[in-house]
Structure formats: structure tokens, C-alpha cells
Design an enzyme around this catalytic site. Structure first.
Site, mmCIF file in Angstrom:
data_model
loop_
_atom_site.group_PDB
_atom_site.id
_atom_site.type_symbol
_atom_site.label_atom_id
_atom_site.label_comp_id
_atom_site.label_asym_id
_atom_site.label_seq_id
_atom_site.Cartn_x
_atom_site.Cartn_y
_atom_site.Cartn_z
ATOM 1 C CD GLU A 222 32.343 -10.541 109.897
ATOM 2 O OE1 GLU A 222 32.522 -11.275 110.443
ATOM 3 O OE2 GLU A 222 31.350 -10.271 109.445
ATOM 4 C CD GLU A 333 33.745 -9.765 117.339
ATOM 5 O OE1 GLU A 333 32.375 -9.570 117.000
ATOM 6 O OE2 GLU A 333 34.195 -9.527 116.027
#
Length: 413
Positions: A222, A333
Site C-alpha cells: 500500500e 478511506e
């Protein structure tokens, strides 16, 4: 950040984090006073040992205008080589090959002295010399905010007592592609400075490359940008990387806070602030990310940031990702602590809904994946995922999408 790939049933599952506090023992007696002294000495020793492990000797240090200290550390003495699997690792300065369809510009090679296409405030006061990498120095207050020196820079799931009552959730607005083998991806993401309501909430824009099942065994790579006061001590937008080999249980961490990721670039520092930000209705700023598994070399996962070979995750770190990925996601997010039994006002992206469009909503463009034939191509059969579209939403246009939202509003109480 928690990965939303795979089945939708996890979206209702409570995501749990660790919050630890140090409590002083009452000094009402000599015995208690001695115990308290011992406790504080032990705590301070743990912090100092962790700081020594994290902060490698610097050949040069640069004080950033934003308060960070950037240490220029010998590339051969970086934290990666504390990992037992990398004790005899030979540094690779660039991938051995690139996928079909990818155009590589030699002028952007890491060995070049060209200016990085990303601006960080510490650049104003100096640069790291060749043979070193820039590392944001970890301070004592960083470890104290984490509640435990051992927890700093890591994600701990399934560990908050009474999380069902607390109602702590992660919320997403993202685009996902699955159904093939994946050897990488590319994306250009919009840079904003979203508001976060609480120091323990974060807002992030990122990509995920993953293999496995989050309920059993999951590997992820990520990277992106985030606002996370509890980790960094302020509300600035910062560059980050992350990886895990076991569904966030014990392995992996943010940036270089644990051994594993090998950095080779001397111009960009993960964990450092990224500026300038996009301006609502005006100038838009973006940051390009590119990840590629060097299947003709050692199988390492290379990360390019702003067209520079930034570094790589050695294939030996992973079990499932040592072969290939099974999904790719891009998007936003946030964490929602539901303080006062209301939805958080933490923003995603620009803090505006995707319907507002260019110059106002946050976006990802130049979306590509590297498929099972190692060909760089646009997304196919991709699908959007949102946890609560009245709070944060996404509109997909195929090769780009708009996403984000303000959080709490009349339709998101």
C-alpha cells in the site's frame, strides 16, 4: 490502512485498533513511590531503545520548516537490513526490466540528480547526498502517542475492548479490479489536505495491491497520502507506504518504521509532508505512483513515486505476493469513531462529493494494471465499493474516477 478487498461482509465487521495509555501509580507510600520510579525508568528505557533502533546514524541532518528532522542515512545502513531475511541482501538500484506498454525515461533514474516531481518542505533547507537516503526522524513524543514503543508505526486489528459498543468503523469509497493475476498498477492521485475530526481518526487516499483472504492470510502493498495526527503529530498531508504479510496481525508497518522495505532514492522521504495542496476551484496537484513486480529479476515489488525509482519490497518478505497479486484497488478511506454517537466530520479527499466534478472533487486518473501477461492496460470489469454513499461516494468513468465526501451532513447524521 485496512484493506477492503474481497467479500463485502467485512464492511460491517468492526475494525479494531489499539489505544494504550500509561497510568502513573499513586505515590501514597514509599513502596508505591519506588514502584512508580521503576515503572517510569523501564518505560523510558524502552522508548530510548526503540528510538535507537529506528533512528540510524546520520551523515547529515536537515531541519524542515514544518518541524520534521530528516536524517540522511547511509543506504547500506537503512532499517531494512535489520530484517533477518535481508542480512546478506544485495541492494538493487533499479528493476531489471519493465512491462510491455511502460515507457521508462532514463532521465528519471534514481542515479540522476534531476529534481523530484514532488515537493516536500525539507527540500528548502537542503538535500541528501548520493549514497544516502532521507529518513524522517522518530521523536520521543511519536512513541508516547502510540502508547507503546513496540506498537509505533504498526496496525493492530482485533484488539480494542468493547469495539462493538464503541462502534469504530473504517469507511471506503474505492474502485477495485479482481479476476486476473496482477503484477503491478499505476495511478495519479489528487493531493488535498482533508479535515480530520479527532487525533485518532485518519483520512487517506491510496492504492492497495493484495493477495489472499483478509479473514485468513492476506498480503498487501500500500502507498499514498494521509492525514493522521496520532501517527505524525500534526494535521498535514503526508506520504506513506505500508505492507503486511499476515492480515495486519504481526508483520509490516508504515514507512520505514520496521525492517523490510528497501529505499534507494535520496530525494523523497516517506512520512514527510507533501506540498502544495490542490485548491478548491483552482489549481490541482497530483502525485503519481507506479508499482511493478520485477518478474525477470528477483521478483521484488518496485515502487516509483513521481517517476523516480523510490525503492522496493523484496519478494522474500511475502508468502502469497511472492508470486502475484489477486486484486488491485484505488480510493479513499477514513476511520469513524462515532464520537457523541454521531458520524465523524472527517473528510475524504477534498471533502466534497464526486458529483461536484473537476477542480472540486478529489480524483484518481491514469489508472492502469499490469495483468497476468505482464502487459500494462486500463482497468477491465472494475467495480466501485462504498460503505456509506451518503457520507462518502465515488463516480467511475473507466480510466478515472471522482470520490470523497464531507462525512457528517444532513443525509449522514
Amino acid at each position: 490502512m485496512a484493506l477492503p478487498c474481497g467479500s463485502r461482509r467485512r464492511w460491517s465487521r468492526v475494525v479494531k485498533m489499539t489505544f494504550c495509555l500509561f497510568f502513573l501509580i499513586p505515590m501514597s507510600s514509599v513502596g508505591n513511590r519506588n514502584t512508580n520510579t521503576i515503572f517510569n525508568k523501564k518505560q523510558k528505557l524502552e522508548v530510548q531503545q526503540q528510538l535507537k533502533r529506528l533512528n540510524k546514524p546520520a551523515l547529515k541532518s536537515i531541519e524542515s520548516p514544518d518541524g520534521d528532522i530528516i536524517d540522511c542515512v547511509d543506504i547500506n545502513k537503512q532499517p531494512a537490513f535489520d530484517h533477518p531475511l535481508l542480512k546478506n541482501h544485495t541492494i538493487q538500484m533499479r528493476p531489471s526490466s519493465y512491462p510491455e506498454g511502460f515507457s521508462f525515461d532514463e532521465s528519471n533514474d534514481v542515479s540522476s540528480n534531476s529534481e523530484p516531481k514532488v515537493s516536500q518542505p525539507w527540500h528548502l533547507n537542503g538535500r541528501c547526498p548520493e549514497g544516502t537516503i532521507p529518513i524522517r526522524r522518530t521523536k520521543e513524543e511519536d512513541l508516547l502517542r502510540a502508547g507503546s514503543a513496540a506498537n509505533y508505526g504498526r496496525k493492530k486489528h482485533n484488539s480494542i475492548p468493547n469495539a462493538d459498543v464503541a462502534g469504530i468503523t473504517h469507511e471506503y469509497a474505492l474502485l477495485a479490479e479482481e479476476g486476473d493475476k496482477y503484477y503491478g498498477m499505476m495511478a495519479n492521485m489528487n493531493v488535498w489536505n482533508p479535515h480530520t475530526m479527532d487525533s485518532n481518526e485518519f483520512s487517506v487516499s491510496q492504492f492497495w495491491i493484495a493477495a489472499g483472504d483478509p479473514d485468513q492470510d492476506l498480503d498487501t502493498i500500500e502507498a499514498g497520502i494521509t492525514v493522521y495526527e496520532n501517527l505524525y503529530g500534526d494535521y498535514q498531508t503526508r506520504l506513506f507506504t505500508f505492507w503486511t504479510d499476515d492480515s495486519y496481525r504481526t508483520t509490516g508497518c508504515y514507512n520505514l518504521n520496521c525492517p523490510g522495505f528497501v529505499q534507494v532514492d535520496n530525494q523523497i522521504a516517506v512520512g514527510a509532508t507533501v506540498t502544495p495542496y490542490s485548491i478548491y476551484g483552482d489549481t490541482q496537484r497530483t502525485l503519481e505512483f507506479y508499482v511493478y513486480k520485477d518478474i525477470n529479476g528477483n521478483g521484488d515489488w518496485w515502487l516509483k513515486i513521481a517517476q523516480r525509482n523510490f525503492g522496493y519490497w523484496p519478494s522474500s518478505l511475502f508468502s502469497l505476493l511472492s508470486d502475484s497479486a489477486s486484486s488491485v484497488q484505488w480510493g479513499g478511506e477514513v476511520t469513524n469513531l462515532k464520537l457523541g454517537e454521531q458520524h465523524t466530520t472527517t473528510q475524504m479527499g477534498s471533502g466534497h462529493f464526486p458529483e461536484e466534478g473537476p477542480g472540486k472533487a478529489s480524483y484518481f486518473d491514469r489508472l492502469n494494471v499490469i495483468d497476468g501477461k505482464t502487459v500494462l492496460r486500463g482497468p477491465r470489469n472494475s467495480h466501485t465499493q462504498t460503505t456509506n454513499p451518503n457520507c462518502y461516494n465515488i463516480i467511475n468513468y473507466g480510466d478515472h474516477f471522482y470520490y470523497g465526501g464531507p462525512g457528517r451532513n444532513p443525509n449522514c447524521p
